[in-house]
Design a protein around this motif. Structure first.
Motif, PDB file in Angstrom:
ATOM      1  N   ARG A  18       0.829  -1.210   0.000  1.00  0.00           N
ATOM      2  CA  ARG A  18       0.000   0.000   0.000  1.00  0.00           C
ATOM      3  C   ARG A  18       0.868   1.266   0.000  1.00  0.00           C
ATOM      4  O   ARG A  18       0.823   2.039   0.970  1.00  0.00           O
ATOM      5  N   ARG A  21       0.099   7.247  -2.880  1.00  0.00           N
ATOM      6  CA  ARG A  21      -0.331   7.450  -4.272  1.00  0.00           C
ATOM      7  C   ARG A  21       0.531   8.517  -4.952  1.00  0.00           C
ATOM      8  O   ARG A  21       0.856   9.546  -4.351  1.00  0.00           O
ATOM      9  N   ASP A  23      -0.153  10.618  -7.290  1.00  0.00           N
ATOM     10  CA  ASP A  23      -0.850  11.865  -7.636  1.00  0.00           C
ATOM     11  C   ASP A  23      -1.340  12.597  -6.392  1.00  0.00           C
ATOM     12  O   ASP A  23      -1.983  13.629  -6.487  1.00  0.00           O
ATOM     13  N   GLY A  24      -1.013  12.064  -5.218  1.00  0.00           N
ATOM     14  CA  GLY A  24      -1.567  12.607  -3.981  1.00  0.00           C
ATOM     15  C   GLY A  24      -1.125  14.026  -3.668  1.00  0.00           C
ATOM     16  O   GLY A  24      -1.950  14.887  -3.353  1.00  0.00           O
ATOM     17  N   ASP A 479      -6.595   7.519 -15.485  1.00  0.00           N
ATOM     18  CA  ASP A 479      -6.546   7.067 -14.083  1.00  0.00           C
ATOM     19  C   ASP A 479      -7.766   7.610 -13.336  1.00  0.00           C
ATOM     20  O   ASP A 479      -7.761   8.734 -12.858  1.00  0.00           O
ATOM     21  N   GLY A 482      -6.888   5.317  -9.280  1.00  0.00           N
ATOM     22  CA  GLY A 482      -5.620   4.930  -8.681  1.00  0.00           C
ATOM     23  C   GLY A 482      -4.768   4.015  -9.536  1.00  0.00           C
ATOM     24  O   GLY A 482      -3.837   3.378  -9.029  1.00  0.00           O
ATOM     25  N   ALA A 485      -0.863   4.256  -9.519  1.00  0.00           N
ATOM     26  CA  ALA A 485      -0.177   3.588  -8.402  1.00  0.00           C
ATOM     27  C   ALA A 485      -0.134   2.074  -8.640  1.00  0.00           C
ATOM     28  O   ALA A 485       0.911   1.443  -8.487  1.00  0.00           O
ATOM     29  N   SER A 486      -1.265   1.499  -9.028  1.00  0.00           N
ATOM     30  CA  SER A 486      -1.297   0.037  -9.172  1.00  0.00           C
ATOM     31  C   SER A 486      -0.417  -0.405 -10.338  1.00  0.00           C
ATOM     32  O   SER A 486       0.264  -1.436 -10.246  1.00  0.00           O
ATOM     33  N   HIS A 640      -3.308  -2.895  -5.289  1.00  0.00           N
ATOM     34  CA  HIS A 640      -3.083  -1.885  -4.249  1.00  0.00           C
ATOM     35  C   HIS A 640      -4.332  -1.918  -3.371  1.00  0.00           C
ATOM     36  O   HIS A 640      -5.346  -1.285  -3.689  1.00  0.00           O
ATOM     37  N   TYR A 643      -6.648   1.139  -2.639  1.00  0.00           N
ATOM     38  CA  TYR A 643      -7.493   1.608  -3.744  1.00  0.00           C
ATOM     39  C   TYR A 643      -8.688   0.672  -3.975  1.00  0.00           C
ATOM     40  O   TYR A 643      -9.769   1.111  -4.327  1.00  0.00           O
TER      41      TYR A 643
END
Lengths: 754, 81
Positions: A18, A21, A23-24, A479, A482, A485-486, A640, A643
């Motif tokens: 985990r 992210r 884009d966080g 996206d 998420g 990230a994955s 992930h 997500y």
């Protein structure tokens, strides 16, 4: 496709963790750029004039006064978007929906548009456009639209799918039927039969970000489009076709997306913005207001569904039947067909029949909404299942377990199932502590199952390794939940490197091969398959470069945990070469190192979920409160998990809003009465409990990691689970969604009066 | 030779047959031969039809082999959200 997608059962190092992210930071600091955050030099403001009538002939449009207004640079009508669809009926509907050609077909239908130097001038210009309408009778209700005396929305519509070709036009565009066995005979073997009718009202996906784009068409025939979308490649195809542009000369860049849920899979404003830019010779920004989003984008169907289910005393279902009527707006759709396919998909049935009717109404063109059509069908079926269990005297979970579909079951929509997860989700729900928690006065518990197909599709990925050993991943699926990230986790897994070495981006349409839309829960399923393939292609090159550096045959080099290793005792003195070390020498060993993949990801694998919820009903007011909510769903493999949990919670939250509050309310004049979030109330945090989740992992045999899509199934059970909970709390069967306080109170009072 | 089950609307276009037999090694050949035998199906194939092979739905992999004895089901090509 030279790629083996079969599940390999490998152990994971990165997948299943985990990490933060990517884009966080941009999103929480306001740096992320959404549809309306992009600007171009000399940009104009676009605004759209919309029909105030639900159904009207457009006799004449006079734009002369608007064109003379200082600051107005272009005014367009349907004449500026000529029909280039070449007999493609579906695209013609898209064109007509973007800009009404001869008739306005719903309140909010675009009839003209302007581009001006500022918003004030654009609004003034809209007021100067004179439209001469001949108002026609309208119909917005699904059942009324099916009556023979209903106003005809399209006089050229003759119902498809009937045994005899109809001689009269109708608002029913199509009839579809699925099933097997003999339901008449099956009901004959039943000791108990439940037969009920249900209705669900039209809802909107309720994405927070409105549709927004910036379009720029150049004199040389090239064009650019910055847009908030779930699929920029599909938007490029559609816009190019509608505008007569060459697809490769239209570069479409997808912005960050503030929610889509199926509602950003269709073009509305984008062809209009491009047409305005072409006429004005300057870039045009077009941002829909919330009012426009409600009135003129693509909400889900309103429905009317009849269900009949019969069972023996021992709890075995002997027959099941449903008739499903779905609105599609004023254009043909296949929404009832999907409802008819999904309605009984959770169950093992010897005799089953579903019939779907697609119905035209004077409402906006229906678009997909997260597992489109399945939640309404599940509401009707799962309500009747619950009632039948109660009548027989069997626990509703046990009743579902007894009748659940399993591997080898013939599905209600036709094919025989492979390995599926409905049974395990039901067993997990049965054993969940939530099921045994005590309830207080006026509280009720409900549960329900849900099914969705999941899809794959055309997918393309580029993986580039920098000389410093960092890796960039360019994907073409937007996206929405998420996936950056994955997909970074997947690339890290294959390459054997740390997640922090990777950066994933969504590439524009000129930088990458075609990708289908991010829909059908396909984003992570499809692009992870392409990412695995691209990474493996890059590893082949990494091995080759290491072999060059060592001057050994490439067949003697293997890739393990992010390193090239020369295998065999004769290479005992060679230290493994890391990805970083190989990348640093790439300029001297053959140039840049990259992996590419283009494939069709099919075999997504069907998905099931079971939800449990507790609701408290105030018998004096009909007001409801969600006390507790639990989602159990099969993810195949959660790449992930955070997500995945987010998808489960998001689907449940949207389903709660749909079940309890949300609905399009039309006046007698056919105009939408509540096009804003004050009067169309979606749930906010304070309306919801913490939504608990339980991820099951039953591997999809058609994905190397066992991944299934997870984005949509979570919205299928909530309407039914909540309806069962409210019905148990209020002591009366609820059959109309949303179960708003006035509807619940009316049902309670009707029950009291007998 | 594979046996192919057609859903309702498609069956009507194939002369009311719900099952047809076709000599085909993959989805591409299946579609080509179906269009030859039942020309009314061609526009539907052009628009897009999904093929379920032993319960797994394929929408675009026209090169997918049709194993001997497999259950082949044609379905409407659906979209998601």
């Amino acid at each position: 496709m030279n790629f083996d997608p079969r599940f390999s059962g490998r152990k994971f190092a990165s997948v299943g963790t985990r990490p933060v992210r990517p884009d966080g930071v941009d999103k929480v600091t306001g740096r992320a750029r959404y549809g309306a955050d992009f600007n171009m030099a000399g940009q104009l403001v676009g605004r759209v004039l919309r029909s105030p009538h639900a159904h009207a002939i457009i006799k004449k449009i006079d734009t002369s006064k608007a064109e003379k207004l200082s600051g107005v640079k272009a005014v367009i009508t349907a004449k500026d978007l000529p029909d280039l669809t070449d007999g493609d009926a579906g695209m013609y509907d898209v064109l007509d929906n973007c800009m009404a050609r001869t008739k306005a077909l719903y309140d909010g239908h675009a009839v003209a548009a302007v581009a001006a130097v500022d918003a004030r001038t654009a609004r003034q210009a809209l007021k100067l456009i004179e439209v001469d309408y001949e108002v026609l009778p309208h119909v917005t209700d699904v059942d009324e639209a099916m009556q023979h005396h209903a106003p005809l929305i399209n006089e050229a519509t003759f119902t498809e799918g009937l045994e005899e070709k109809p001689v009269k036009p109708s608002n029913v565009t199509k009839r579809s039927q699925f099933g097997h066995g003999d339901v008449h005979q099956g009901f004959g073997h039943a000791d108990h039969i439940i037969e009920r009718s249900f209705k669900t009202e039209q809802t909107h996906q309720g994405y927070i970000e409105p549709h927004a784009c910036v379009a720029s068409v150049n004199l040389d025939g090239t064009a650019e489009l910055w847009v908030c979308t779930q699929g920029h490649f599909v938007y490029r195809q559609h816009c190019a076709q509608l505008l007569g542009l060459e697809a490769s000369k239209l570069r479409v860049t997808s912005s960050e997306i503030g929610g889509g849920f199926g509602g950003k899979t269709h073009v509305w404003a984008e062809p209009v913005a491009l047409a305005l830019s072409r006429k004005a010779g300057r870039p045009v920004k077009l941002v829909m207001t919330r009012d426009e989003v409600f009135r003129a984008s693509g909400p889900t169907s309103a429905t009317s569904i009849d269900v009949k289910i019969g069972a023996r005393k021992d709890g075995t279902i002997t027959a099941a039947e449903a008739t499903l009527r779905y609105t599609s707006g004023p254009y043909a759709g296949t929404w009832a067909e999907i409802g008819a396919m999904t309605a009984f998909a959770c169950y093992k049935l010897d005799n089953v029949k579903t019939v779907g009717y697609e119905v035209l109404v004077n409402r906006p063109k229906t678009a997909a909404y997260r597992a489109p059509s399945a939640p309404m069908a599940a509401f009707a079926v799962e309500s009747a299942i619950d009632e039948l269990a109660k009548e027989i005297g069997i626990d509703p979970v046990e009743f579902r377990i007894k009748n659940a579909a399993q591997e080898g079951t013939r599905s209600s929509y036709g094919p025989v199932y492979g390995p599926i997860g409905i049974g395990p989700t039901l067993e997990a729900a049965k054993n969940h502590p939530h099921m045994k928690a005590p309830l207080k006065a006026n509280q009720g518990r409900g549960m329900a199952c849900g099914f969705w197909f999941n899809f794959g599709g055309q997918t393309c990925v580029d993986l580039n390794i920098g000389m410093d050993g960092s890796v960039s991943l360019a994907v073409g699926t937007v996206d929405v939940g998420g996936s950056r990230a994955s997909l970074s986790l997947v690339a890290a897994e294959e390459l054997g490197i740390d997640y922090s070495q990777l950066k994933a981006i969504v590439a524009d349409t000129s930088s990458l091969g075609y990708n289908d839309m991010t829909d059908g829960s396909r984003g992570t399923f499809s692009s992870s398959m392409a990412t695995i393939s691209a990474a493996r292609n890059a590893i082949k090159i990494l091995r080759d470069r290491a072999a060059q550096m060592w001057d050994v045959p490439v067949d003697d080099v293997i890739w393990e945990k992010g390193h090239a290793i020369a295998k065999g005792e004769k290479y005992g003195n060679l230290s493994p070469l890391s990805l970083k070390e190989i990348a640093a020498q790439s300029g001297k060993t053959g140039g840049p190192i990259a992996g590419h993949s283009e494939l069709v990801a099919d075999g997504a694998g069907v998905s099931f979920a079971t939800h449990i919820c507790d609701i408290e009903v105030d018998p004096q007011t009909g007001a409801t409160r969600v006390i507790r909510y639990t989602v159990v769903q099969d993810a195949g493999k959660a790449v992930h998990p955070t997500y995945v949990e987010g998808q489960y919670q998001g689907g449940a939250a949207q389903g709660i809003g749909w079940a309890l509050n949300e609905e399009y309310i039309y006046g007698k004049d056919g105009r939408l009465q509540n096009p804003g979030f004050l009067d169309y109330r979606i749930p906010v945090c304070s309306d919801l409990p913490m939504i608990d989740t339980q991820i099951l992992e039953i591997p999809n045999p058609n994905h190397p990691y066992g991944v299934r899509g997870v984005g949509e199934t979570s919205i299928v059970p909530p309407l039914a689970a909540i309806a069962n909970a409210v019905s148990n709390a209020a002591g009366v069967r609820m059959t109309h969604i949303p179960m708003s306080p006035p509807r619940i109170l009316a049902a309670i009072e009707a029950e009291r009066k007998g | 030779m594979v046996e192919v089950t057609l859903w309702g609307a498609l069956g009507q276009l194939a002369g009311g047959r719900s099952k047809v037999e076709v000599e085909a090694k993959d989805i591409r050949e299946l579609f080509r031969k179906l269009a030859e035998q039942y020309p009314a199906l061609e526009p539907w194939i052009e628009k897009g039809i999904a093929v379920s092979i032993d319960g797994v739905i394929y929408r675009d992999t026209w090169g997918k082999r049709l194993p001997e004895g497999a259950e082949i089901f044609l379905l409407p090509r659906l979209a998601g959200g």
